[in-house]
Structures are given as C-alpha cells and as structure tokens.
Write a protein that holds these residues in place. Structure first.
Motif, PDB file in Angstrom:
ATOM      1  N   GLU A 482     -29.835 -18.334   4.295  1.00 47.97           N
ATOM      2  CA  GLU A 482     -30.250 -17.158   3.413  1.00 47.97           C
ATOM      3  C   GLU A 482     -31.461 -17.969   2.654  1.00 47.97           C
ATOM      4  OE1 GLU A 482     -27.065 -17.874   3.663  1.00 47.97           O
ATOM      5  OE2 GLU A 482     -26.229 -15.990   4.141  1.00 47.97           O
ATOM      6  N   LYS A 483     -31.501 -19.211   2.398  1.00 49.32           N
ATOM      7  CA  LYS A 483     -32.325 -20.012   1.733  1.00 49.32           C
ATOM      8  C   LYS A 483     -33.639 -20.149   2.625  1.00 49.32           C
ATOM      9  CE  LYS A 483     -29.343 -22.299  -1.537  1.00 49.32           C
ATOM     10  NZ  LYS A 483     -28.823 -23.592  -2.137  1.00 49.32           N
ATOM     11  N   TRP A 484     -33.434 -20.945   3.709  1.00 52.28           N
ATOM     12  CA  TRP A 484     -34.450 -21.322   4.807  1.00 52.28           C
ATOM     13  C   TRP A 484     -34.903 -20.253   5.586  1.00 52.28           C
ATOM     14  CZ3 TRP A 484     -33.702 -21.113   9.779  1.00 52.28           C
ATOM     15  CH2 TRP A 484     -32.324 -21.133  10.213  1.00 52.28           C
ATOM     16  N   GLY A 485     -33.857 -19.253   5.748  1.00 48.14           N
ATOM     17  CA  GLY A 485     -34.358 -18.137   6.730  1.00 48.14           C
ATOM     18  C   GLY A 485     -35.201 -17.196   5.990  1.00 48.14           C
ATOM     19  N   TRP A 486     -35.260 -16.711   4.564  1.00 48.80           N
ATOM     20  CA  TRP A 486     -35.938 -15.923   4.034  1.00 48.80           C
ATOM     21  C   TRP A 486     -37.541 -16.570   3.916  1.00 48.80           C
ATOM     22  CZ3 TRP A 486     -35.548 -11.017   4.308  1.00 48.80           C
ATOM     23  CH2 TRP A 486     -34.322 -10.485   4.031  1.00 48.80           C
ATOM     24  N   SER A 487     -37.494 -17.657   3.618  1.00 45.54           N
ATOM     25  CA  SER A 487     -38.783 -18.574   3.385  1.00 45.54           C
ATOM     26  C   SER A 487     -39.630 -18.283   4.774  1.00 45.54           C
ATOM     27  CB  SER A 487     -38.544 -19.666   2.646  1.00 45.54           C
ATOM     28  OG  SER A 487     -37.628 -20.662   3.687  1.00 45.54           O
ATOM     29  N   LEU A 488     -38.965 -18.774   5.812  1.00 46.34           N
ATOM     30  CA  LEU A 488     -39.343 -18.803   7.179  1.00 46.34           C
ATOM     31  C   LEU A 488     -39.907 -17.241   7.311  1.00 46.34           C
ATOM     32  CD1 LEU A 488     -39.965 -20.891   9.394  1.00 46.34           C
ATOM     33  CD2 LEU A 488     -37.944 -20.222  10.565  1.00 46.34           C
ATOM     34  N   LEU A 489     -39.155 -16.316   7.313  1.00 49.67           N
ATOM     35  CA  LEU A 489     -39.614 -15.223   7.425  1.00 49.67           C
ATOM     36  C   LEU A 489     -40.789 -14.531   6.953  1.00 49.67           C
ATOM     37  CD1 LEU A 489     -36.062 -13.389   8.103  1.00 49.67           C
ATOM     38  CD2 LEU A 489     -37.531 -14.187   9.818  1.00 49.67           C
ATOM     39  N   ALA A 490     -40.878 -15.086   5.770  1.00 50.91           N
ATOM     40  CA  ALA A 490     -41.834 -14.692   4.786  1.00 50.91           C
ATOM     41  C   ALA A 490     -43.445 -15.233   5.390  1.00 50.91           C
ATOM     42  CB  ALA A 490     -41.838 -15.312   3.359  1.00 50.91           C
ATOM     43  N   VAL A 491     -43.214 -16.272   6.135  1.00 50.92           N
ATOM     44  CA  VAL A 491     -44.662 -16.792   6.729  1.00 50.92           C
ATOM     45  C   VAL A 491     -44.804 -16.578   7.891  1.00 50.92           C
ATOM     46  CG1 VAL A 491     -44.652 -18.510   4.896  1.00 50.92           C
ATOM     47  CG2 VAL A 491     -43.464 -19.116   7.075  1.00 50.92           C
ATOM     48  N   LEU A 492     -43.679 -16.005   8.728  1.00 53.32           N
ATOM     49  CA  LEU A 492     -44.052 -15.703  10.201  1.00 53.32           C
ATOM     50  C   LEU A 492     -44.640 -14.294  10.254  1.00 53.32           C
ATOM     51  CD1 LEU A 492     -40.671 -16.967  11.947  1.00 53.32           C
ATOM     52  CD2 LEU A 492     -42.955 -18.009  11.854  1.00 53.32           C
ATOM     53  N   ASP A 493     -45.779 -14.332  10.176  1.00 53.85           N
ATOM     54  CA  ASP A 493     -46.577 -13.020  10.167  1.00 53.85           C
ATOM     55  C   ASP A 493     -47.051 -12.916  11.690  1.00 53.85           C
ATOM     56  OD1 ASP A 493     -47.890 -10.626   9.503  1.00 53.85           O
ATOM     57  OD2 ASP A 493     -49.375 -11.731   8.069  1.00 53.85           O
ATOM     58  N   PHE A 494     -46.527 -11.700  12.444  1.00 49.43           N
ATOM     59  CA  PHE A 494     -46.926 -11.595  13.739  1.00 49.43           C
ATOM     60  C   PHE A 494     -47.784 -10.342  13.715  1.00 49.43           C
ATOM     61  CE2 PHE A 494     -42.997 -13.746  14.251  1.00 49.43           C
ATOM     62  CZ  PHE A 494     -43.053 -14.761  15.289  1.00 49.43           C
ATOM     63  N   VAL A 495     -48.747 -10.443  14.825  1.00 48.01           N
ATOM     64  CA  VAL A 495     -49.718  -9.263  14.798  1.00 48.01           C
ATOM     65  C   VAL A 495     -49.722  -8.886  16.408  1.00 48.01           C
ATOM     66  CG1 VAL A 495     -51.114  -9.935  12.966  1.00 48.01           C
ATOM     67  CG2 VAL A 495     -51.886 -10.955  14.934  1.00 48.01           C
ATOM     68  N   SER A 496     -50.130  -7.587  16.645  1.00 48.04           N
ATOM     69  CA  SER A 496     -50.343  -7.332  18.110  1.00 48.04           C
ATOM     70  C   SER A 496     -51.572  -7.997  18.427  1.00 48.04           C
ATOM     71  CB  SER A 496     -50.480  -5.816  17.957  1.00 48.04           C
ATOM     72  OG  SER A 496     -49.588  -5.091  17.303  1.00 48.04           O
ATOM     73  N   PRO A 497     -51.601  -8.408  19.838  1.00 45.34           N
ATOM     74  CA  PRO A 497     -52.772  -8.991  20.528  1.00 45.34           C
ATOM     75  C   PRO A 497     -53.793  -7.972  20.635  1.00 45.34           C
ATOM     76  CG  PRO A 497     -51.058  -8.943  22.059  1.00 45.34           C
ATOM     77  CD  PRO A 497     -50.327  -8.307  20.582  1.00 45.34           C
ATOM     78  N   ALA A 498     -55.048  -8.748  20.764  1.00 48.36           N
ATOM     79  CA  ALA A 498     -56.223  -8.005  20.808  1.00 48.36           C
ATOM     80  C   ALA A 498     -56.496  -7.279  22.194  1.00 48.36           C
ATOM     81  CB  ALA A 498     -57.393  -8.534  20.384  1.00 48.36           C
TER      82      ALA A 498
END
Length: 1139
Positions: A482-498
């Motif tokens: 719950e500690k390292w998981g939430w902080s990791l999900l907050a920065v893993l910003d995925f986008v659709s490929p162009a």
C-alpha cells in the motif's frame, strides 16, 4: 678454453646450442665497449642471440648452468664497460630480451646477489634511474623489455614447471627464498621504488608496456611486498589503477578490456592484503562475532594496538582509526568504478566480476559500507547481454551465498535492503525522468529476483531460498504494498501510442485473407509517458515479471491488490495498476506477451491455485466488460483546478533569446490530462485475458463462452490500437488453446458467440456494435460458416422485425446478411464446375451457317413422297367429342396405373439456395427504407444473391420487386443509382431471357435520362474535365464517374446476355460515342470500347456505320453524324480491328 670443452661435452641439445651461441657471444664480447661503428654490429648479434635462445626454449629443452653463465658473461660485459647513458635504447632492449630468456630458466639456480642485481637493473630501466642523478628516460619498447625480464624473475612457478633432475617442491622453496630476500630491510626500498616505477609505466599509452607492468605489479604486491608494507602503498596503487581502469589517462573513451581486468586484479590484491578480514583480525583492527565467547570479548578492553612508531621504516600499523580513514577513502574510489558495469568488452566485465566477488568475500568486516556497491556491480553484471558474463556473475552469487560462507547472512540482508531501496526509489526516479537510473534500479530488482530461482545441482541453496522469502515478504500482505504501490501507480502515466503499427491497414482483413501473417502479430506496446527510452520501459516490464516469477503464488496478494485497484475506475492509476498486474501475472505463469513462441505444456507443471485464480479473473473481466468501455472518452480533459503548492518543473534545453526582448512569455495552451482512460483500460484487460489463456492453455476453452464477445467487440473497434490488440489476443488464445487457426476456434464456439450477440440485441440490453461483431464473426469463419448460416439469418430477421425503425441497427444487420451471401457465393462458386456461357437468343454462331448453305443449294429440289402408314384416321370431325368424357378417361387410363406428378425441369434447391431465397424474399421490403445506405446495401445484397439462386427461386422475387428497383434509378443519392445499375448488370448477365424486354423498355429510357442529367451536372462541377468536349471528371472517385461506369458495365452485360432490339441498340450506339473521346477518363474509354465490341458481335454493320460516320470517314447522306469535337480515331481503330 678448457671450460668450453667441458661445456661441449654435455647433452646433445646443449652442444648444438653452444655451437650456435659461440659465433654470437664471442663477437659480442669483443665489441663489449660500444662505439658508433660497433653499435650496428652488436645490435645485429644481440638479435641473433635472442632468436637462438627463443628457438631453444620453444623446443622444450632446458639451459644448463654453464650455458647460462657463458651467455650472460658478454651481456654483463656490455653493462660493465659502458655507462648507462652511452648504451642506446635498441642495444639495451635486445640485451634485456636476452636476459629475460636466461632468467626464465636461471630462476631455479641463480644466487640471491645475481637475482637482486637483475631486479635492480630492470627496476632502474623502467623508472629511468639507471645511473647517478636523474638518469636517462628510455623508450617504451626498452621499458617493456625490462618489465618482461622482471616478470621472468618474479613470476610464480608450479611443480609442473620444475626442470628434470630437481625435486618437485623446488618451486615452492625457491619462491620462499626470494620472498624472504625481498622482505629484508635492505631490499624493501628497492621493492618500493620498483613499485613506483611500475605504476608510472602502467599509465603509458603503449598497451604492451601497460599490460606487462600491471602483471608485474600484481605478482609483486601479492608475493614479494611485506605484509606491513602493503598498507603504505594502498592509496597510491588504488588511485593509479582506478585511473587506468576508467581510461582517464588515455582520454580516448573506454580502456582496453584486458587492461581493465589487470588493473582491477592489482587493486584486488592490494585491498585484500592491506585491509582483508584475516590480517585486520590478526592485528586487532576489527573484531569478529561467531559464538557467545566472541560476545564476551566485547566486554574486555581492546588490546594495545601497535603504533606506527614501533614498526620498522616504511611499514604502517593497522589500527581501527587507520582502518576507518582508509575504508572511507577506498569506498569513494570503488564508487568511481560504477561506469565499468557498462564496459563493452567481456574481459573487463569478467575482471570486474572477479574483483567484486573477491572483495566481498575477503572484507565483510572491514569494508561493510561497500557491500551494497559491490553487490550492485554483480547484480548489474548478471543482467549482462553476454552469456558468459551473466553466468559468471550467477556463479559468484552462488559462491557468496553458499552455506560454507560465514558472511552469507549479511549479504542476504544487504540484497533485500537493495531491493526495498530500489523499489522505493523508482517513483522518484520515474517522475524525474532519469531513464538511466530507472533502468539501473529495475535491473537490480530483476537480478535479485532471478537469484531466488537459482538452484544448485543437488539441493536448493539456503541463501537463495532466503532471498526468495524476502521477495515473498515484499509482495505479501505485510510487505507494505500500500505504501510503495500507490506511489508507483501515481507516476506510471500511460498514454495511447500515436501510431499503431500493423502490416495491414485493417486488422480484420489481415485475419481474413492471410492466416500466415496473423501468426506473426505482436501486441502493440503501451507507451509510458514519464519514461522516454525503450530500454528503461523494458527494464520495468522485466522487473515485474521477475518479481512474479520469484514469488510465484505468494504474489497473488499483490496481483489481487493491483487488479482491485485497476477495476475501481478508468483513471490513469487504474490503468497503471492493470499494467502492473499483467506483468506480475506473466512472471507467475512464466509467459510473456512480448516474445513469440508457445510454452511447452509438458514443461509447465500444473498449479491448481494459479489456475483457479486466473479462471476467476477471466470471468470477472468478461462480466465487467459491459460496464462501459467508451473508446472516445480518452479525450475528455480533466477539470482545471487551482493548486497553490510548489512543484518541481523539469525543463530541457535552453530558453531562446527573442530579438524583441519579450519580457512576458506567451501562454501555451497545453493539452489537459484526461480524467479517464477507458481505451488503455480495455487494452490491458485484453492483456490479462491473453495471459490467463497462456496459463490455462487447453483448459481455457470453457471460458470462451464468456470472453469471446469482449474480444470480438474490441476487434471491430474503430480505434486501430484496440483492434490490433484484440487481433493479437485472438491469435494468442488460438495458439495456446491448440487450435489450428482463429477461424477453427470461432467455428467450434460459434454458438457461444451467436448467443452473446443475440443477448446484446434486445430492448433490455442493446449494444449498437453487436451487429459488427456478428459480421466480423461470419467473415472470420469463412466458408465453414455455411452450416451455421441458417441461425445467423434467422437471428438477423428476428432483429430486423424488432428494430426496423432503428437505422443504425438495420444497416448493421443488412451488412451481416451481405457477409453471409458473400460466404455462400464463394462456397457455391467452389462447389459448382465452370460451365460455358450460353449464347443469347437471336445470335447465330458461325459454326451453324453450314445448314444454311445446304438449304440454299437444295431449296428447289422436289419434296420427297411419304408412303408411311400412320394408322386409322379420325372418323369424325376435329373438335367433336362423341364419346363421353368419363368413358374416354376410363379407356385411356391404364389399369392400376399410379398417379404421376408433374415433372419439373429444375432440381430441388439446395439448403444454401433455400437460405438465399429466404434472404432475398425478406429483404426486398427494405428497398423503400428511409435510409439511402440501407437501400444501397439491399441492392448490393440482391446483386450478390443473383448468381447463387436458380431462376425459379430468384425471378418471382425480382418480378415482385421490379417496380421498386426501377424507382431506385431515380433515387436522389448517386450511390443508390450505382448500386441499382450493378443489380441490373448482374441480372442481365445471369437471367438474360427474363431481362430482355425490361432492359430495353424499362431500363434503357431511364439510363438515357440519367446521362442527360449527368451532362448538366458536370457542366457545373468543379471537378469536371476542362477541355474540348471533355466528358466526365478528372477523378475516378466522383459520383458521376461511378455512375458512368455502372451504366457502361450494365449495358455491356445487357448486350451480351439479352436479346437485342435494333431500334434500341442504334440509340445505344449513338449515346455512348462520346466515351470514345481521348479526353475521357481511361477507365471509361476502356468500358466504352468493350461495349462497342460486344455490340459488333451481333450487329457489326451498325457499329461500323456509326463509328466511321462519326469519325468523318463517310460522305454523302451520313455526313450529319460527323462529330469533329470528338477525338475517337484511336479507339475506333481498336474496335474496327476486332472485325
């Protein structure tokens, strides 16, 4: 001379060598006093001497003591009779080469004085201090010769190197003698000065000198330097070897791999001998705790440490204070070696691996602060792309963590600490866009996880099992996810490929037309916004797979946590959670979506807990699919919010300087971040379905009733990214469930898919895309769907009756019927043999003119008399029935004759023909639908059904719908008129007798009016051709061009398949002359030429008359037909040449 005679009486090899050496050594001795005139001759003689000694050594023979003395005497004479400065470099180089060969075998018998003198000679040459004062600095080749001579004098021999006639332990005793002599108080300064000289020559850019200098340094420190003397040289040796390893002295990029390995070996020796655990424990610099008695020692005061003042000169005492100061500086030096883990050569990486393993094994008590650094070296090397390097690093870990190593517990704790630190640092590194650091941290975790799966040959390593337990703890309920998981999900910003890359523009077509190409389809990658480099993204993926593989079923808690987080919404954090869960599940199942190939089912042991988990996961994904995957909502921007907190801004590049000195920067309208990402959420859900299929393999088949519709629903998505992912998912599931092709899989579970579509076409549950799913299902299955087509057609018409007022649904269902007819048409074409086309009525083939010629020849012959007796003639007038009707029937009817049904010329329809008749009969009512698209689709559907149905089944429906078909020729939409012309073309080609009067009485007059309307429309069309009497448009994709093409093709079919009327055909000939004009589009010219050639087969005279008159070749009464504005000569020539 007497001594020479005694020497000649030795072994035959020695005698031969003596005969070779005597002509060389005597002249050298005569010219021992060097003069400018004798130097060339002496140089030549020394070269011959070196060559002779080398040949003798390569032969495997040994020099006798007499031969060594005989050869050494002229060499020593040169050194004694000449000052150092007067000996040229070339002479000294050859002399040292010869001396080195002699010392290689003289080592076994020389006295200590000679050994020491040669040692000092070589050291002085290397250091440039041969004579009094500063001396002469020799060239690199001469220094190399001196270093090689010194290497022959110092290198360690083994018992296998012992010459014949000596004891086997002679090598060890001689080494002890030399080491004892070198550690005397008088010789230690010479050793120190030689070490200093060798360190200087090791910085030389001359690689051979650098290599041999490092070799001599290593053996000199390891064997000859006194134990208390090594700490004195530790700083200097570490400093120089660090520079050499990093290539700082050369400033030419990476240092040579062998040089790096040798410099690390020298550093390794000086570190182990100066601050190793054993020597520091011996001198009291550190204390070790092994048992309870060792704890009691901590209560006692430490023994008196030896002070440096009490030691002999040049020695350094190992005290706790000295150790703390030295290790802190040494740690800084070791930290500078970090770039070596990316060295491009295998030799350097292997050297670093051996260095780290040795230091970790020897300095666990004295250098604990460097353990994480050295372990990180080994972890990075275990990820090396070179198999030899990674295997060596793995073996190093096995040795360090073996039960026999007393330091394994501290190393295991350090490894687990590294994993926790790196996984906690990943959010910070990702947010700062430090891709290299992200790659490094993820690689460290991957390497630690890989260690937990390592097995020894006979038993599992206890240390490695402890590492696996630490990974289980990290991913388990108490691991703080719950500690390292939430902080990791907050920065893993995925986008659709162009861009979604595919070999075909439409994924469905690739599956339909090229089954081989479908096997090579890979999953499109998900783009990580904060990670720019591909290697860092791949490292993160491998890290999660390694975590899942290391923890196995113990990581179910982490997977469940990520999945539960992912299905709480469609936010970016939810998308990141699904991505993490997918990668973990890949590691648990030992599969990967990024690599081709299918895992061998026999090599994967069954894990019931894992199978139960993924079964539930697949069902949950399928059930949650219909909760809402709006593919267009990725573009919904986030509501702007006021944030007064200060944030770190990362800026790359420089700010440009404006010529106008803009003091206020313009506000850039940046694209707001979307609040939801259902597109990526859907893609990652497909990933999870694929992984579940890869784990269950053939046992995934019962779940297809749940997951087929979500996959097919994604396959028809207008977003190519989703469509390609669904295509890869279908192909992946096909491979892992052991089906030959996706078509076979869909055919085997066709009822599942059809039921899923029907349930989504109800008033209670309506999915607009369900009709597309049904259409692509029919298209993918192909000709094998014929046996299932009845259910599809029945389903379509039931829904048409229910939703006939919904244009979108009706259009989709009609498209499905069209796909069914395409499949039926293809199946019928393959099953029926090709037959010749019948000649239309009224056309007389050339081969039938022979009866005409016979009739002309015999037309005036008298008729033949017929004497045949045809029986009694009627006794009453024709038409009078004198016998009652009942009586006649009784007389004519045979006794007990069965009733004969009326014979039919047509065979009974096949099931596919009956199905097609049903489609046609129930579709004609939609010819008057309010949607022009639906009207056009119905017309194309009828066109597809025409070649399939027999005339008895087709013509009643066409006759009934004929008024509506004609009405469509006056439709407002040009594509509907074009579709109508296509239907008429198909009818004229296949049922020409039925269409005879309809073509000329109904269709042709309407075509004439359409041609007139098109003329008026082209006059106002901006795309119309601009030229002298040009017809049509420049583009082949305009409505007018398509109508022209449809009319021409229809008339070609009518001329070939329908009885021609002379008055109508003359109108056709005149109406289409303009399409022969050279300014008309090439496609229309081709169709017009084909039309006139077809007409000419039936009425050549009319074609010849009209075309020759139009082109101005006829005079007289036909001059009025001449059209000078048309350039038709080329096409007319082509037509007339076909006569």
């Amino acid at each position: 001379m007497a001594s020479c005679e005694r020497m000649a009486s030795t072994a035959p090899d020695s005698q031969d060598l003596f005969r070779k050496l005597k002509p060389i050594c005597v002249p050298i001795l005569e010219n021992a006093l060097l003069t400018p005139s004798s130097i060339p001759n002496v140089s030549k003689l020394l070269s011959q001497l070196v060559q002779a000694l080398q040949e003798f050594r390569e032969s495997g023979s040994y020099l006798t003591q007499s031969l060594i003395s005989y050869t050494f005497f002229p060499l020593s004479s040169i050194l004694r009779r000449n000052s150092s400065s007067s000996i040229p470099d070339q002479i000294l180089e050859q002399l040292l080469n010869a001396l080195g060969i002699l010392c290689d075998q003289w080592w076994w018998s020389c006295d200590m004085t000679t050994w020491g003198q040669v040692f000092m000679l070589c050291g002085s040459v290397i250091g440039g201090i041969e004579g009094k004062g500063k001396g002469k600095d020799r060239d690199d080749e001469t220094k190399e010769a001196a270093a090689r001579c010194l290497w022959s004098l110092l290198r360690e021999r083994t018992s296998q190197d012992t010459p014949p006639g000596l004891h086997g332990d002679r090598a060890q005793t001689r080494l002890v003698e030399f080491c004892t002599h070198s550690q005397t108080e008088q010789f230690i300064p010479i050793v120190g000065q030689t070490l200093n000289s060798l360190l200087g020559s090791a910085l030389s850019p001359h690689l051979p000198l650098q290599r041999i200098s490092l070799q001599v340094l290593r053996v000199l420190i390891a064997l000859y330097a006194p134990e208390s003397f090594v700490p004195s040289i530790l700083p200097g040796v570490v400093s120089i070897t660090t520079k050499i390893a990093l290539g700082i002295s050369g400033n030419k990029g990476w240092a040579n791999g062998a040089i790096v390995a040798l410099s690390l070996a020298v550093m390794q020796q000086v570190i182990v001998r100066s601050i190793g655990d054993d020597v520091c424990l011996k001198e009291g610099a550190v204390r070790s705790v092994v048992d309870l008695e060792d704890f009691a020692q901590f209560v006692k005061p430490p023994e008196m440490e030896i002070k440096s003042d009490e030691l002999p000169r040049y020695f350094t005492a190992r005290t706790s204070t000295w150790l703390r100061a030295s290790t802190s500086q040494l740690h800084i030096a070791l930290n500078t070696l970090t770039p070596l883990v990316t060295h491009p050569t295998i030799a350097a990486l292997l050297g670093l691996c051996a260095f780290a393993e040795t230091i970790l094994a020897s300095t666990s008590l004295t250098l604990p602060q460097s353990q994480p650094l050295l372990l990180s070296f080994l972890l990075s090397l275990s990820n090396s792309p070179f198999p030899k390097v990674s295997q060596t690093a793995q073996e190093s870990f096995s040795n360090l963590l073996s039960p026999t190593n007393s330091n394994r517990h501290s190393l295991i704790q350090t490894l687990l600490h590294i994993s926790k630190e790196n996984i906690s640092a990943l959010p910070r590194l990702i947010s700062s866009q430090a891709d290299a650091k992200v790659d490094h941290a993820a690689g460290q975790i991957e390497a630690i996880c890989r260690l937990s799966g390592s097995l020894s040959s006979t038993h599992k390593n206890v240390g490695l099992s402890s590492v696996s337990g630490g990974i289980d703890l990290l991913l388990g309920p108490t691991g703080g996810i719950e500690k390292w998981g939430w902080s990791l999900l907050a920065v893993l910003d995925f986008v659709s490929p162009a861009i979604a890359i595919s070999k075909a523009p439409v994924a469905q077509l690739l599956l339909e037309d090229n089954s081989d190409g479908a096997n090579r389809i890979s999953f499109p990658e998900v783009t990580l916004k904060n990670v720019q480099s591909r290697s860092a993204y791949a490292a993160l993926s491998r890290m999660f797979r390694a975590l899942g593989s290391a923890s196995s079923e113990s990581s179910f808690y982490a997977v469940e946590w990520f999945i539960s987080t992912g299905y709480k919404g469609h936010t970016s954090s939810a998308v990141a959670a699904l991505w993490c869960a997918a990668r973990l599940l890949e590691g648990i199942g030992n599969i990967s979506l990024d690599h081709e190939g299918i895992a061998d089912p026999s090599s994967q042991p069954r894990r019931k807990a894992l199978e139960k988990f993924v079964r539930g996961l697949a069902r949950d994904i399928a059930e949650s699919w219909d909760d809402g995957h709006d593919e267009q909502s990725d573009n919904v921007p986030e509501e702007p919010k006021v944030d007064n907190d200060l944030h770190t801004e990362i800026i790359k590049g420089v700010n440009p300087i404006h010529a106008t000195l803009q003091l206020i920067k313009p506000h850039s309208s940046s694209t707001p971040k979307p609040t939801t990402q259902p597109l990526l959420h859907q893609v990652l859900s497909l990933h999870l379905l694929s992984i579940s299929a890869g784990i269950l393999q053939a046992r995934f088949t019962p779940l297809l009733i749940h997951v087929l519709y979500p996959i097919l629903r994604s396959l028809v998505s207008p977003v190519s990214y989703i469509s390609l992912t669904a295509l890869a998912t279908l192909n992946f599931i096909t491979d892992y469930t052991s089906y030959a092709s996706p078509a076979n899989l869909l055919l085997s579970h066709f009822d599942y898919a059809l039921d899923a579509v029907s349930r989504r076409l109800t008033h209670r549950w309506l999915d607009i895309e369900a009709t597309k799913v049904l259409a692509v299902l029919v298209r993918l299955v192909g000709s094998d769907v014929v046996q299932k087509a009845g259910d599809v057609v029945e389903e379509c018409f039931d829904r048409l009756d229910e939703f006939h007022g919904y244009e979108v649904i009706v259009e989709g269902l009609v498209e499905v019927l069209g796909e069914v007819l395409k499949v039926i048409e293809m199946d019928e074409t393959l099953s029926q043999p090709t037959q010749g086309k019948p000649q239309p009525e009224g056309v007389i083939p050339t081969s039938s003119l022979q009866p005409l010629f016979e009739w002309v020849a015999h037309r005036k012959d008298p008729p033949e008399v017929d004497d045949t007796d045809y029986g009694p003639a009627p006794r009453g007038p024709w038409g009078e029935n004198t016998v009652p009707e009942d009586e006649t029937k009784e007389e004519d009817q045979p006794i007990n004759a069965p009733s004969q049904p009326e014979a039919s010329d047509d065979p009974p329809p096949t099931p596919t023909q009956a199905l097609t008749k049903q489609i046609v009969s129930r579709s004609i009512y939609f010819l008057t639908h309010g949607s022009a698209v639906i009207r056009a689709r119905i017309l194309m559907l009828l066109s597809s059904a025409t070649p399939v149905l027999p005339e008895s089944a087709l013509l009643p429906s066409i006759h009934q719908a004929w008024p509506f078909i004609l009405k469509r020729l006056s439709d407002k939409e040009p594509f509907v008129v074009s579709a109508t012309a296509t239907l008429i073309e198909s009818l004229a080609s296949h049922v020409g007798d039925f269409m005879g009067r309809r073509i000329w009485d109904d269709v042709w007059p309407r075509f004439q009016s359409i041609l007139k309307q098109l003329d008026k429309a082209d006059a106002q069309n901006a795309l119309a051709r601009r030229g002298r009497s040009a017809v049509g448009t420049e583009s082949a994709y305009t409505h007018s061009h398509r109508l022209y093409r449809s009319i021409l093709k229809t008339m070609i079919a009518a001329v070939n398949g329908v009885h021609i009327q002379d008055n109508a055909i003359w109108q056709v000939i005149l109406a289409f002359r303009r399409f022969l004009h050279s300014q008309v589009h090439e496609e229309l010219q081709g169709y017009a030429t084909e039309l006139y050639i077809s007409i000419g087969r039936n009425n050549w005279d009319a074609v010849w008359l009209a075309l020759t008159a139009t082109s101005g070749r006829l005079e007289g009464e036909m001059v009025f037909m001449k059209e000078e504005i048309w350039d038709i000569d080329r096409n007319v020539g082509v037509i007339l040449s076909r006569e």
